[in-house]
Structures are given as structure tokens and as C-alpha cells.
Design a protein around this motif. Structure first.
Motif, PDB file in Angstrom:
ATOM      1  N   LEU A   9       1.029  -1.244   0.040  1.00  0.00           N
ATOM      2  CA  LEU A   9       0.058   0.031  -0.058  1.00  0.00           C
ATOM      3  C   LEU A   9       0.932   1.419  -0.124  1.00  0.00           C
ATOM      4  CD1 LEU A   9      -2.774  -1.175   2.618  1.00  0.00           C
ATOM      5  CD2 LEU A   9      -3.060  -0.767  -0.047  1.00  0.00           C
ATOM      6  N   PHE A  10       2.042   1.321   0.761  1.00  0.00           N
ATOM      7  CA  PHE A  10       3.001   2.295   0.930  1.00  0.00           C
ATOM      8  C   PHE A  10       3.638   2.623  -0.545  1.00  0.00           C
ATOM      9  CE2 PHE A  10       6.622   4.611   2.649  1.00  0.00           C
ATOM     10  CZ  PHE A  10       6.031   5.758   2.891  1.00  0.00           C
ATOM     11  N   PHE A  11       3.845   1.550  -1.316  1.00  0.00           N
ATOM     12  CA  PHE A  11       4.504   1.526  -2.587  1.00  0.00           C
ATOM     13  C   PHE A  11       3.337   2.252  -3.677  1.00  0.00           C
ATOM     14  CE2 PHE A  11       5.599  -0.041  -6.648  1.00  0.00           C
ATOM     15  CZ  PHE A  11       6.988   0.316  -6.830  1.00  0.00           C
ATOM     16  N   LEU A  12       2.078   1.646  -3.510  1.00  0.00           N
ATOM     17  CA  LEU A  12       1.088   2.283  -4.516  1.00  0.00           C
ATOM     18  C   LEU A  12       1.124   3.839  -4.333  1.00  0.00           C
ATOM     19  CD1 LEU A  12      -1.364  -0.659  -4.471  1.00  0.00           C
ATOM     20  CD2 LEU A  12       0.162  -0.136  -6.333  1.00  0.00           C
ATOM     21  N   SER A  13       0.952   4.156  -2.819  1.00  0.00           N
ATOM     22  CA  SER A  13       0.768   5.459  -2.602  1.00  0.00           C
ATOM     23  C   SER A  13       1.787   6.423  -3.280  1.00  0.00           C
ATOM     24  CB  SER A  13       0.638   5.541  -1.050  1.00  0.00           C
ATOM     25  OG  SER A  13       0.664   6.948  -0.667  1.00  0.00           O
ATOM     26  N   ASN A  14       3.007   6.007  -2.755  1.00  0.00           N
ATOM     27  CA  ASN A  14       4.156   6.731  -3.400  1.00  0.00           C
ATOM     28  C   ASN A  14       4.152   6.790  -4.968  1.00  0.00           C
ATOM     29  OD1 ASN A  14       5.976   7.975  -1.013  1.00  0.00           O
ATOM     30  ND2 ASN A  14       5.495   6.009  -0.376  1.00  0.00           N
ATOM     31  N   ALA A  15       3.934   5.613  -5.493  1.00  0.00           N
ATOM     32  CA  ALA A  15       3.827   5.705  -6.938  1.00  0.00           C
ATOM     33  C   ALA A  15       2.785   6.663  -7.456  1.00  0.00           C
ATOM     34  CB  ALA A  15       3.586   4.176  -7.351  1.00  0.00           C
ATOM     35  N   LEU A  16       1.442   6.718  -7.106  1.00  0.00           N
ATOM     36  CA  LEU A  16       0.694   7.497  -7.135  1.00  0.00           C
ATOM     37  C   LEU A  16       0.961   9.214  -7.072  1.00  0.00           C
ATOM     38  CD1 LEU A  16      -2.261   7.797  -8.933  1.00  0.00           C
ATOM     39  CD2 LEU A  16      -3.071   7.552  -6.665  1.00  0.00           C
ATOM     40  N   LEU A  17       1.680   9.327  -5.880  1.00  0.00           N
ATOM     41  CA  LEU A  17       1.963  10.882  -5.843  1.00  0.00           C
ATOM     42  C   LEU A  17       3.063  11.314  -6.535  1.00  0.00           C
ATOM     43  CD1 LEU A  17       2.478  13.244  -3.806  1.00  0.00           C
ATOM     44  CD2 LEU A  17       3.906  11.891  -2.509  1.00  0.00           C
ATOM     45  N   LEU A  18       3.896  10.442  -6.780  1.00  0.00           N
ATOM     46  CA  LEU A  18       4.993  10.558  -8.055  1.00  0.00           C
ATOM     47  C   LEU A  18       4.296  10.580  -9.287  1.00  0.00           C
ATOM     48  CD1 LEU A  18       8.172  11.068  -8.853  1.00  0.00           C
ATOM     49  CD2 LEU A  18       7.955   8.240  -9.210  1.00  0.00           C
ATOM     50  N   LYS A  19       3.380   9.904  -9.869  1.00  0.00           N
ATOM     51  CA  LYS A  19       2.818  10.188 -11.065  1.00  0.00           C
ATOM     52  C   LYS A  19       1.865  11.494 -10.795  1.00  0.00           C
ATOM     53  CE  LYS A  19      -1.517   9.684 -13.191  1.00  0.00           C
ATOM     54  NZ  LYS A  19      -2.910  10.377 -12.913  1.00  0.00           N
ATOM     55  N   ASN A  20       1.207  12.069  -9.630  1.00  0.00           N
ATOM     56  CA  ASN A  20       0.501  13.157  -9.621  1.00  0.00           C
ATOM     57  C   ASN A  20       1.238  14.452  -9.750  1.00  0.00           C
ATOM     58  OD1 ASN A  20      -1.930  11.697  -9.483  1.00  0.00           O
ATOM     59  ND2 ASN A  20      -1.768  11.776  -7.302  1.00  0.00           N
ATOM     60  N   LEU A  21       2.566  14.423  -9.343  1.00  0.00           N
ATOM     61  CA  LEU A  21       3.472  15.468  -9.104  1.00  0.00           C
ATOM     62  C   LEU A  21       4.042  15.630 -10.736  1.00  0.00           C
ATOM     63  CD1 LEU A  21       5.373  15.053  -5.902  1.00  0.00           C
ATOM     64  CD2 LEU A  21       3.376  16.691  -6.348  1.00  0.00           C
ATOM     65  N   ALA A  22       4.241  14.358 -11.473  1.00  0.00           N
ATOM     66  CA  ALA A  22       5.071  14.514 -12.535  1.00  0.00           C
ATOM     67  C   ALA A  22       3.814  15.000 -13.571  1.00  0.00           C
ATOM     68  CB  ALA A  22       5.194  12.959 -12.862  1.00  0.00           C
ATOM     69  N   VAL A  23       2.632  14.602 -13.523  1.00  0.00           N
ATOM     70  CA  VAL A  23       1.652  15.426 -14.529  1.00  0.00           C
ATOM     71  C   VAL A  23       1.572  16.686 -14.008  1.00  0.00           C
ATOM     72  CG1 VAL A  23      -1.022  15.350 -14.594  1.00  0.00           C
ATOM     73  CG2 VAL A  23       0.095  13.287 -14.463  1.00  0.00           C
ATOM     74  N   ALA A  24       1.636  17.335 -12.989  1.00  0.00           N
ATOM     75  CA  ALA A  24       1.753  18.591 -12.792  1.00  0.00           C
ATOM     76  C   ALA A  24       3.030  19.218 -13.634  1.00  0.00           C
ATOM     77  CB  ALA A  24       1.731  19.275 -11.166  1.00  0.00           C
ATOM     78  N   VAL A  25       4.136  18.913 -13.227  1.00  0.00           N
ATOM     79  CA  VAL A  25       5.289  19.246 -13.902  1.00  0.00           C
ATOM     80  C   VAL A  25       5.244  19.072 -15.538  1.00  0.00           C
ATOM     81  CG1 VAL A  25       7.714  18.764 -14.349  1.00  0.00           C
ATOM     82  CG2 VAL A  25       6.581  18.829 -11.875  1.00  0.00           C
ATOM     83  N   TRP A  26       4.548  18.280 -16.122  1.00  0.00           N
ATOM     84  CA  TRP A  26       4.243  17.950 -17.374  1.00  0.00           C
ATOM     85  C   TRP A  26       3.505  18.993 -17.909  1.00  0.00           C
ATOM     86  CZ3 TRP A  26       1.818  12.691 -19.494  1.00  0.00           C
ATOM     87  CH2 TRP A  26       2.220  12.548 -20.648  1.00  0.00           C
ATOM     88  N   ARG A  27       2.443  19.200 -17.327  1.00  0.00           N
ATOM     89  CA  ARG A  27       1.300  20.395 -17.706  1.00  0.00           C
ATOM     90  C   ARG A  27       2.244  21.649 -17.624  1.00  0.00           C
ATOM     91  NH1 ARG A  27      -3.719  20.387 -18.790  1.00  0.00           N
ATOM     92  NH2 ARG A  27      -4.324  18.306 -17.968  1.00  0.00           N
ATOM     93  N   TYR A  28       2.823  21.900 -16.477  1.00  0.00           N
ATOM     94  CA  TYR A  28       3.502  23.248 -16.525  1.00  0.00           C
ATOM     95  C   TYR A  28       4.708  23.438 -17.653  1.00  0.00           C
ATOM     96  CZ  TYR A  28       7.562  26.404 -15.332  1.00  0.00           C
ATOM     97  OH  TYR A  28       8.349  27.163 -15.463  1.00  0.00           O
ATOM     98  N   ARG A  29       5.376  22.485 -18.116  1.00  0.00           N
ATOM     99  CA  ARG A  29       6.265  22.492 -19.013  1.00  0.00           C
ATOM    100  C   ARG A  29       5.471  22.752 -20.541  1.00  0.00           C
ATOM    101  NH1 ARG A  29      10.984  17.969 -17.505  1.00  0.00           N
ATOM    102  NH2 ARG A  29      11.927  19.173 -15.932  1.00  0.00           N
TER     103      ARG A  29
END
Length: 457
Positions: free
Chosen positions: A411-431
Motif C-alpha cells: 500500500l505504501f508503494f502504491l501511495s508513493n507511486a501515485l504521488l510521483l505520478k500526480n506530481l509528474a503530471v503537474a510538472v508535465w502540464r507546467y512544461r
């Protein structure tokens, strides 16, 4: 709407500086989750095992300190009007050294390698000292010293004390001391790290971000003015009392009795924050509020559990006491608040930098996403529920490690994987939006937002 009138937004560093810290944190979370998945029940045998020490430092240095360092480099120019000198060089070097130092430190715990331990001490010591000096120079230059600045100054001193005690414990210079004395010094190291560095920095930053992002009333003036100095002074006296107990000057019960007062201050802060959140103007709860409330609720729970364990042998004598308390503080309080801050700070920085560029170019034909568009709310809420499930499962794993350790790791792995994905989407949209603005400036066709391309399909 956010109230940014009091912020010095024009002095903010390049967005790549805080983003590299923020995106690194969930990577260390994935590493910690992988360790839990691989080790299973062995990680919860005792707080002194190499596995537990490695896991703890992945959370404290790899996640908590990583996000807080990135936030400080960004927020000091914004909320205090004092930019960190050489912020690009300092941010790049300290990020690299702390990242490599944390990884090497975990390797030294797991392998027992003296070489890895020496390299880790050099990298961590150098990276944190570079960060400390640069930030303290910025804090020294602040013209208008607010309660937030005072709390951050005290948090930085606590960070230095934590580092010094950590290097001393890792150096082997205390090898002649008994286990009980070493254990007491480790407790002081943890106390300054969790209560001093993390706690005081959280308090100082919350004076700004809670009213601004959660649209609450301000913290009471006298409360802001007295809390951080009182807590810092309480930790200093506690450390002196622990030293006195090691030399037989005071009874061992005295430091425990005294620590009750700083803990009471943290409980008062948590309850005050919850009260302000109940008075917020925006009644709709978002994921940041869910994370913050989780963290604030765990503060009095951890304080109560510490009192029960410290003065009741049936609770405090077993190895589960320290493990449960550590999970509650690091996971329940620290990581909860850090996750919540990321879901506001990353979209805010993205929106702010893009808006500034849009206004400087006078380009109204390129739409700048609003804060809610950078990270989908549904995905953020899913990550919160995964995080909360991982937190509860980890607490159960302390009591029933054979049954719950690996599910907690998953569960902790899935939580951090989704957190990373969410932050990456924000950075992706910013760029993508930033490229569109630059393309407008060059009068060439703008690229399509990759996130929009995926949604169109």
C-alpha cells in the motif's frame, strides 16, 4: 481566491530548484516501501535493527527533509523577501549531496560498511551544512522579522543540532558508552529531528500556508509570537536534563516529566490548527485538508501514547512502544502534512510562474491552467486513501508483523507511486504550457499539451 498581496513573488528562484526536491521525495518513499516489502516482519523486530534504521532514515532524510529543504529554498524569498544566495548552485549541490548521502547512509546501515558510513557522513554533513549556511544567510538578511521567520530560524538551528548528534552517533566516538546512554542520545537526536527541525518548521510554515491555502483565519498573534521560542527553549532544557541524567546529576524520570510541557505545546498547536480549519471560509474539503487533519489528529494521539508508555511499564517496556510512536510521528504526522503541502505548493508554484511569464509576454491567447487543473482531484484523493490505508496497515504491522508487514509495504508503494505520478503530471502540464508561451514569444506553432492529447484519445 488566494491572498498573495503580502508575498514577494518577484524574487522566487527558478521552479526547477524546488521541483527536483519534491520529485525526489516519493522516489525515497518507493525505496522505503520496497524495503518493507522485501523485509516483511523482520523490519519490526526492534528499533535498533539495521533494517529499521535504514527505513527510518529513508522517511526522515529522503522524504521529510527533502520536501522541507525544497520548500524553504522557494518560500524564503516569497514569504520573507530574502532570496537564498546562489540559490541555483546551492539547490543543485545540496540536493545532490543529500540524495547521495541518504542512499549511502542506508547502504551503510544494511551492509555495516565503514567506507559507506564515512562517505555518507561526508556527503550528508557537506550537503546539510551548505544548505544551512545559505539559508541562515538569507534569514539573517530579512528586514522584517515575522513570527514565521523566527520559527524557521529555530528550526534551522534544530536541523544543525540533529545533524551534529547524528554525525557523532555514526562516528563511533561514543563506543565506550553503555547501551542505555547511547539510547538516551539517540532519543535526543530523534527529539531534535522530529520535534525541533520538522515540528518547528511545520509550525512556522503553517502560519503562512494554512490561512492562504485553506482560507482560514490567522493564528492568534500572541500564540504565533510565543509558541516556537517556548518549544525551542523547552527542547534545550530537556536536552540538558537528559545530559544531567547521564552523569547522575538528576534522576532519569526528570527529563520525561519535563518533555511533557513541549509536547503540550505541540498538542495546543494541533488543536488550534483544527479549530482554524473548522472556521475556514471555503467549506468544501479538498485533499490538502484531509492530509492536514490526519496529521493534526495524530499529534495529540502520539502525545497521549507517549505519556502512557513513559509512565506505564506494561506499555512502554515492549519494543512495540517505540515503533508505534515512531510510525505515528513520522508517518501519521510528518508524511501526512508533507503530502498535503505538496498538493498545494506544486500547483501554486506552477500557476504562479506561468502567470508571471504570461504577464511579462502579454500573451493572453495561451491559457494558463488554474491550480485545480494541474493535479486531478480524483487522483489526489485516491492517493490520500492509499496513504491512509498504508498508515493504518503499518501500525497494525507493528503489532502483527507476519500478517500485515508486506500488505503495508504494498500500500505504501502504491501511495508513493501515485504521488510521483500526480506530481509528474503537474510538472508535465507546467512544461507544456511554458513551451506554449515561449512558442508564442517566438511566433512559432505551440506544442500540444501531452496530458490533453491523452485525454483526447
Amino acid at each position: 481566491m488566494l491572498n498573495t498581496a503580502s508575498l514577494s513573488l518577484d524574487q522566487a528562484p527558478p521552479i526547477s530548484i524546488p521541483f527536483r526536491f519534491f520529485l525526489t521525495a516519493p522516489l525515497f518513499g518507493l525505496a522505503a516501501a520496497g524495503m518493507l516489502l522485501f523485509s516483511g516482519a523482520d523490519l519490526f523486530l526492534t528499533r535498533w535493527s539495521s533494517l529499521t534504521l535504514g527505513f527510518t532514515h529513508l522517511l526522515t532524510l529522503g522524504m521529510l527533509a527533502m520536501v522541507m529543504c525544497g520548500a524553504l529554498l522557494q518560500m524564503l524569498p516569497v514569504i520573507a523577501g530574502s532570496p537564498v544566495p546562489g540559490v541555483v548552485a546551492v539547490g543543485t549541490a545540496s540536493h545532490l549531496m543529500i540524495t547521495l548521502g541518504t542512499g549511502t547512509l542506508v547502504v551503510s546501515f544494511l551492509s555495516g560498511s565503514l567506507l559507506a558510513d564515512s562517505i555518507a557522513m561526508l556527503l550528508m554533513g557537506g550537503g546539510i551544512m551548505l544548505f544551512f549556511v545559505a539559508v541562515m544567510v538569507a534569514l539573517w538578511r530579512v528586514k522584517s522579522v515575522s513570527d514565521t521567520v523566527i520559527a524557521i530560524r529555530l528550526a534551522m538551528v534544530s536541523f544543525l543540532i540533529t545533524l551534529s548528534l547524528g554525525l557523532l552517533l555514526a562516528s563511533g566516538l561514543l563506543g565506550r558508552m553503555g547501551f542505555g546512554q547511547i539510547a538516551s542520545l539517540v532519543d535526543v537526536h530523534l527529539g531534535w529531528g522530529i520535534l525541533g527541525w520538522v515540528g518547528l518548521l511545520l509550525i512556522g510554515v503553517s502560519y503562512q500556508v494554512v490561512p492562504m491555502f485553506q482560507v482560514t483565519p490567522e493564528y492568534p498573534v500572541r500564540f504565533r509570537r510565543l509558541l516556537a521560542p517556548a518549544l525551542f527553549g523547552g527542547l534545550v532544557i530537556w536536552s540538558l536534563l537528559v545530559s544531567g541524567s547521564l552523569f547522575g546529576i538528576v534522576d532519569a524520570i526528570v527529563p520525561k516529566l519535563w518533555l511533557f510541557f513541549p509536547l503540550l505545546g505541540f498538542v495546543a498547536y494541533a488543536l488550534m490548527t483544527i479549530r482554524l480549519q473548522q472556521q475556514r471560509k471555503r467549506r468544501i474539503s479538498d485533499v490538502t485538508l484531509l492530509f492536514w487533519r490526519t496529521g493534526m489528529l495524530f499529534v495529540p494521539l502520539c502525545a497521549l501514547f507517549w505519556v502512557m508508555g513513559s509512565f506505564t511499564r506494561t506499555i512502554g517496556a515492549g519494543p512495540q512502544f517505540n515503533l508505534l510512536l515512531g510510525i505515528g510521528l513520522l508517518f501519521g504526522v510528518g508524511l501526512s502534512v508533507i503530502n498535503g503541502m505538496l498538493y498545494k505548493i506544486v500547483p501554486f508554484l506552477s500557476w504562479f510562474h506561468l502567470q508571471n511569464r504570461q504577464m511579462s509576454l502579454m500573451c493572453l491567447s495561451v491559457k494558463v491552467p488554474n491550480m485545480k487543473e494541474f493535479i486531478p482531484d480524483r487522483s489526489a484523493r485516491l492517493q490520500f486513501y492509499l496513504f491512509l490505508s498504508a498508515l493504518l496497515m503499518t501500525l497494525l504491522a507493528v503489532l502483527f508483523p507476519t500478517w500485515f508487514a508486506r500488505p503495508a509495504g504494498l500500500l505504501f508503494f502504491l501511495s508513493n507511486a501515485l504521488l510521483l505520478k500526480n506530481l509528474a503530471v503537474a510538472v508535465w502540464r507546467y512544461r507544456a504550457t511554458n513551451q506554449a508561451l515561449l512558442a508564442y514569444a517566438r511566433r512559432v506553432p505551440a506544442p500540444v499539451d501531452p496530458v490533453d492529447r491523452v485525454q483526447q484519445r
